[in-house]
Design a protein around this motif. Structure first.
Motif, short mmCIF file in Angstrom:
data_model
loop_
_atom_site.label_atom_id
_atom_site.label_comp_id
_atom_site.label_asym_id
_atom_site.label_seq_id
_atom_site.Cartn_x
_atom_site.Cartn_y
_atom_site.Cartn_z
N ALA A 24 0.83 -1.21 0.00
CA ALA A 24 0.00 0.00 0.00
C ALA A 24 0.86 1.25 0.00
CB ALA A 24 -0.93 -0.02 1.22
N ALA A 25 1.93 1.23 0.77
CA ALA A 25 2.85 2.37 0.80
C ALA A 25 3.50 2.60 -0.56
CB ALA A 25 3.91 2.16 1.87
N TYR A 26 3.81 1.51 -1.25
CA TYR A 26 4.44 1.64 -2.58
C TYR A 26 3.46 2.20 -3.60
CZ TYR A 26 6.27 0.30 -7.14
OH TYR A 26 6.67 0.32 -8.45
N PHE A 27 2.27 1.66 -3.66
CA PHE A 27 1.31 2.08 -4.69
C PHE A 27 0.70 3.45 -4.41
CE2 PHE A 27 1.15 -2.58 -5.43
CZ PHE A 27 1.49 -2.56 -6.78
N THR A 28 0.86 3.96 -3.20
CA THR A 28 0.38 5.30 -2.88
C THR A 28 1.53 6.31 -2.80
OG1 THR A 28 0.45 4.77 -0.51
CG2 THR A 28 -1.66 4.46 -1.66
N ASN A 29 2.73 5.86 -3.25
CA ASN A 29 3.91 6.73 -3.26
C ASN A 29 4.27 7.25 -1.87
OD1 ASN A 29 4.26 6.58 -6.13
ND2 ASN A 29 2.65 8.12 -6.38
N ASN A 30 4.10 6.40 -0.88
CA ASN A 30 4.44 6.77 0.50
C ASN A 30 5.59 5.94 1.05
OD1 ASN A 30 2.46 8.83 0.92
ND2 ASN A 30 0.89 7.21 1.09
N LEU A 31 6.36 5.32 0.16
CA LEU A 31 7.46 4.47 0.59
C LEU A 31 8.76 5.27 0.64
CD1 LEU A 31 7.70 1.54 1.47
CD2 LEU A 31 8.37 0.93 -0.84
N THR A 32 8.73 6.41 1.29
CA THR A 32 9.86 7.34 1.45
C THR A 32 10.37 7.83 0.10
OG1 THR A 32 11.70 5.75 1.41
CG2 THR A 32 10.52 6.02 3.50
N ILE A 33 11.40 8.65 0.16
CA ILE A 33 11.98 9.20 -1.06
C ILE A 33 12.82 8.17 -1.80
CG2 ILE A 33 14.11 10.06 -0.01
CD1 ILE A 33 13.78 12.59 -1.73
N ASN A 34 13.22 7.10 -1.10
CA ASN A 34 14.00 6.02 -1.70
C ASN A 34 13.24 4.70 -1.48
OD1 ASN A 34 15.88 4.15 -2.58
ND2 ASN A 34 17.62 5.15 -1.60
N PRO A 35 12.26 4.40 -2.34
CA PRO A 35 11.41 3.23 -2.11
C PRO A 35 12.15 1.90 -2.14
CG PRO A 35 11.04 4.15 -4.30
CD PRO A 35 11.89 5.14 -3.56
N ILE A 36 13.19 1.80 -2.97
CA ILE A 36 13.93 0.54 -3.05
C ILE A 36 14.63 0.25 -1.73
CG2 ILE A 36 15.82 -0.67 -4.20
CD1 ILE A 36 15.17 0.81 -6.74
N GLN A 37 15.29 1.25 -1.21
CA GLN A 37 15.99 1.07 0.07
C GLN A 37 15.01 0.79 1.19
OE1 GLN A 37 17.75 4.52 2.21
NE2 GLN A 37 19.69 3.41 2.05
N ALA A 38 13.89 1.50 1.19
CA ALA A 38 12.89 1.30 2.24
C ALA A 38 12.30 -0.11 2.18
CB ALA A 38 11.78 2.35 2.10
N ALA A 39 11.98 -0.57 0.97
CA ALA A 39 11.41 -1.91 0.83
C ALA A 39 12.42 -2.98 1.23
CB ALA A 39 10.96 -2.13 -0.61
N THR A 40 13.67 -2.77 0.88
CA THR A 40 14.72 -3.74 1.25
C THR A 40 14.88 -3.81 2.76
OG1 THR A 40 15.89 -3.27 -0.82
CG2 THR A 40 17.12 -4.39 0.91
N GLN A 41 14.94 -2.66 3.41
CA GLN A 41 15.13 -2.64 4.86
C GLN A 41 13.91 -3.20 5.60
OE1 GLN A 41 16.06 1.45 5.75
NE2 GLN A 41 18.21 1.25 5.14
N ARG A 42 12.72 -2.82 5.16
CA ARG A 42 11.52 -3.27 5.86
C ARG A 42 11.32 -4.77 5.74
NH1 ARG A 42 6.77 1.30 4.83
NH2 ARG A 42 8.05 3.14 5.32
#
Length: 239
Positions: A24-42
Motif C-alpha cells: 500500500a505504501a508503494y502504490f500510494t507513493n508513501n514508501l519514502t523518497i527512496n522506495p527501493i531502500q525502504a522496501a529492502t530494509q523493511r
C-alpha cells in the motif's frame, strides 16, 4: 483453514499484514523518497522479527506452559523464510536488476551481503523440510537439520548489525534494532540451556501435580450443615 484455532488465524493475519502495508505504501507513493531502500530494509526487518517470534514459541511454552504456541513454530518459520527471500529478491532484482557483476562488485564494500546470503541459504532447507512428511522421512536427522535455525538467527542479527550505520562502541547511530534483536535472541537461547529448561519444565509439572486438598469437615448438630475450615484448604497455584 477450517481447523485453525483463533490464535493460528490471528498469526497468519499478522504475518500477511506487513506485506499489505508495504504494498500500500508503494502504490500510494508513501514508501519514502527512496522506495527501493525502504522496501529492502523493511522486508529484512520483518524477516528477522518473525524468525525471532518463531524461536520464541518454545521458550514461552516452557515459561508459561502454553502448548498451543508450539503449533505456531512452523508457520512463523515459513513466513520468516518468505520475507527473507523477498528481502533478497528486492535487493538483487529491484535494486540491481539481477546484474550479478554489479552485485559481486558491491560485496567488496558490503560484506554483510554474504552473511545475509548464508542465513538465507541455511533457512531454505529448513523451509523445504518443514512438513511432517519430511520429519517422518528424515527421522533424527530432521531434528539435527532444524537446529540450524539457531545459527541462522545469529547470522541474521549479525547481518543486520553490519548493515546499519552506527557505532556500537559509542552507542551512536541507528543501532537500536540490532541491539534489541541481539538481546531478544540471547534471552531465547538462554532459556534453551538444558539445566534451565529442565528446571522450568519441572516447575510446571510440579504445579500440575498439586491438587485441591479438602480440610477437616465440621458438622453442626443444630443445622446439619458442613463447612471446610478455610485455613486448611490448599489451592492449586495458577500459572
Amino acid at each position: 483453514m477450517k481447523n485453525w484455532s483463533r490464535l493460528q488465524l490471528l498469526t497468519h493475519i499478522l504475518c500477511w499484514l506487513p506485506l499489505f502495508v508495504l504494498a500500500a505504501a508503494y502504490f500510494t507513493n508513501n514508501l519514502t523518497i527512496n522506495p527501493i531502500q525502504a522496501a529492502t530494509q523493511r522486508s529484512g526487518d520483518i524477516a528477522i522479527i518473525i524468525l525471532l517470534a518463531s524461536l520464541a514459541m518454545t521458550p514461552l511454552h516452557i515459561l508459561f506452559n502454553l502448548p498451543q504456541l508450539l503449533k505456531l513454530r512452523r508457520p512463523l518459520g515459513l513466513y520468516a523464510f518468505f520475507y527473507a527471500a523477498l528481502h533478497m529478491l528486492t535487493y538483487t532484482g529491484w535494486d540491481y536488476q539481477f546484474d550479478f557483476n554489479l552485485i559481486f562488485a558491491s560485496i567488496a564494500d558490503k560484506p554483510y551481503i554474504l552473511i545475509g546470503l548464508a542465513a538465507l541459504c541455511l533457512l531454505t532447507p529448513l523451509a523445504l523440510t518443514s512438513h511432517r512428511w519430511w520429519q517422518k522421512r528424515l527421522g533424527k536427522l530432521w531434528k539435527r537439520l532444524h537446529q540450524l535455525v539457531y545459527l541462522t538467527a545469529v547470522l541474521a542479527v549479525i547481518h543486520l548489525a553490519m548493515a546499519v550505520k552506527g557505532d556500537f562502541l559509542r552507542l551512536q547511530g541507528d543501532i537500536w534494532k540490532p541491539l534489541a534483536a541481539t538481546l531478544v535472541l540471547s534471552l531465547l537461547l538462554v532459556v534453551r540451556i538444558p539445566p534451565l529448561r529442565r528446571a522450568l519444565s519441572a516447575r510446571h509439572r510440579k504445579g500440575r501435580a498439586v491438587k485441591i486438598t479438602p480440610g477437616p469437615v465440621n458438622r453442626r448438630s443444630d443445622s446439619g450443615l458442613s463447612a471446610v475450615t478455610p485455613e486448611k484448604q490448599t489451592e492449586t497455584p495458577n500459572h
